[in-house]
Structure formats: structure tokens, C-alpha cells
Write a protein that holds these residues in place. Sequence first.
Motif, short mmCIF file in Angstrom:
data_model
loop_
_atom_site.label_atom_id
_atom_site.label_comp_id
_atom_site.label_asym_id
_atom_site.label_seq_id
_atom_site.Cartn_x
_atom_site.Cartn_y
_atom_site.Cartn_z
N ILE A 79 26.76 -28.08 30.10
CA ILE A 79 27.35 -26.82 30.55
C ILE A 79 26.37 -25.69 30.31
O ILE A 79 25.43 -25.82 29.51
N ASN A 80 26.56 -24.58 31.01
CA ASN A 80 25.69 -23.42 30.86
C ASN A 80 26.09 -22.61 29.63
O ASN A 80 27.27 -22.48 29.32
N VAL A 85 35.02 -23.37 28.68
CA VAL A 85 35.60 -24.57 29.28
C VAL A 85 36.89 -24.94 28.54
O VAL A 85 37.07 -24.62 27.38
N THR A 86 37.77 -25.63 29.26
CA THR A 86 39.08 -25.99 28.71
C THR A 86 39.38 -27.46 29.00
O THR A 86 39.02 -27.98 30.05
N CYS A 108 35.78 -23.85 14.38
CA CYS A 108 35.11 -22.55 14.38
C CYS A 108 35.83 -21.64 15.37
O CYS A 108 36.71 -22.09 16.10
N GLY A 109 35.43 -20.38 15.38
CA GLY A 109 36.07 -19.43 16.27
C GLY A 109 35.84 -19.69 17.74
O GLY A 109 36.56 -19.17 18.59
N CYS A 110 34.87 -20.52 18.07
CA CYS A 110 34.56 -20.83 19.46
C CYS A 110 35.49 -21.89 20.04
O CYS A 110 35.49 -22.14 21.24
N THR A 111 36.28 -22.52 19.20
CA THR A 111 37.19 -23.60 19.62
C THR A 111 38.62 -23.17 19.32
O THR A 111 39.00 -23.09 18.16
N PHE A 132 36.86 -23.98 24.68
CA PHE A 132 35.58 -23.90 23.97
C PHE A 132 34.72 -22.84 24.63
O PHE A 132 34.49 -22.88 25.84
N ASN A 133 34.23 -21.89 23.84
CA ASN A 133 33.34 -20.83 24.32
C ASN A 133 31.93 -21.16 23.86
O ASN A 133 31.64 -21.14 22.66
N SER A 134 31.04 -21.44 24.81
CA SER A 134 29.69 -21.85 24.47
C SER A 134 28.73 -20.69 24.26
O SER A 134 27.53 -20.90 24.07
#
Length: 166
Positions: A79-80, A85-86, A108-111, A132-134
Motif C-alpha cells: 500500500i502507499n 485501509v479497512t 497503536c494509534g494507527c490501528t 489502519f492508517n499507514s
Amino acid sequence: MNKKSIIIAFVALFTATISCKKKEVSPMDAKEMPVFHEPTAIPNSASIAVDQRAKMNVPKDGKYPEMTFEAKEHDFGLINRGEIVTYYYKFENTGEADLIISRAVGSCGCTVPEYPKTPLKPGESAKIKVTFNSGGKNGKQQKSVTILTNTKEATEILLIKAEIKK
């Protein structure tokens, strides 16, 4: 640094090292000394689950709910960076009692997980949404979501994976 500065730094370090050593205490001295406890560590998801389970009542009839997942792991692949993404983890209560999810926590805060807040009867199905925020991440990533429930095991662990390109 000159020689004098190095010597002063060495002496300060040596003094600090010696002064931090614990003094041996005899049993007689120990009676007169106050007791100090170490600060409690912030609980991780595993210890939260153990605490949660200890607080819950064991069913009188011995019947528990059970979470059966289609899959407990999902790989988003490549992914970029910055992409959000979900994935929806599908599960069913295959046990003999109502399933209650009391909490879901990302590693973590990204999940970020979202879970059903109402009890699921035996045979009912539902989904847990994990976003999830990459952003700010690079390369291979693996994150987890810990789910606290009233099942016999008390916890379930879901995994997500992704490889992030710039």
C-alpha cells in the motif's frame, strides 16, 4: 575536550555510579525502614485481559460463548504511505451463551477497531472493523487488535499486515 574536562566527567560518572548502589540492610534495620513500592507499570493488552477475566463471573451452568473467525489475520499487501485501509473480520458465536465484547484495543494509534456493542446470541454472526492508517510508516508492518470478551479464553488477537511504499 581537554584532559581536565575528561577527568572531571569521569569522576562525576564514577561518583554517580557508586552513590546509586544499594546498601545492604540487616533484618534489624528493615523493621525500622518504611516500605516503598515500585510504581505499577502500564498494563499491556495481555494483562488487561487477565484482569478482565478475573473480574468476570464464571457461568453457573458452565456454558461459554465462543468466537469463531473466518480468519484472524489479514495482509493488505503493498500500500502507499499515507493510505488508510479497512478490513472486516467476520466471526460467529459458536458457543452456548451470549457473547459480549467488552473492549477492543489496537496495538497503536494507527490501528483502530470498531466492534459490536450488543450481545450476540449463539449462532449469530457479526464483524469487527479494523482501520489502519499507514501515515508515517515505511516498509513491512504488523499490528494487532486485542479483543476482550466473556469467552473462556477471555481474549482474541487479530493481526493485520502491510508493506508500505513511499
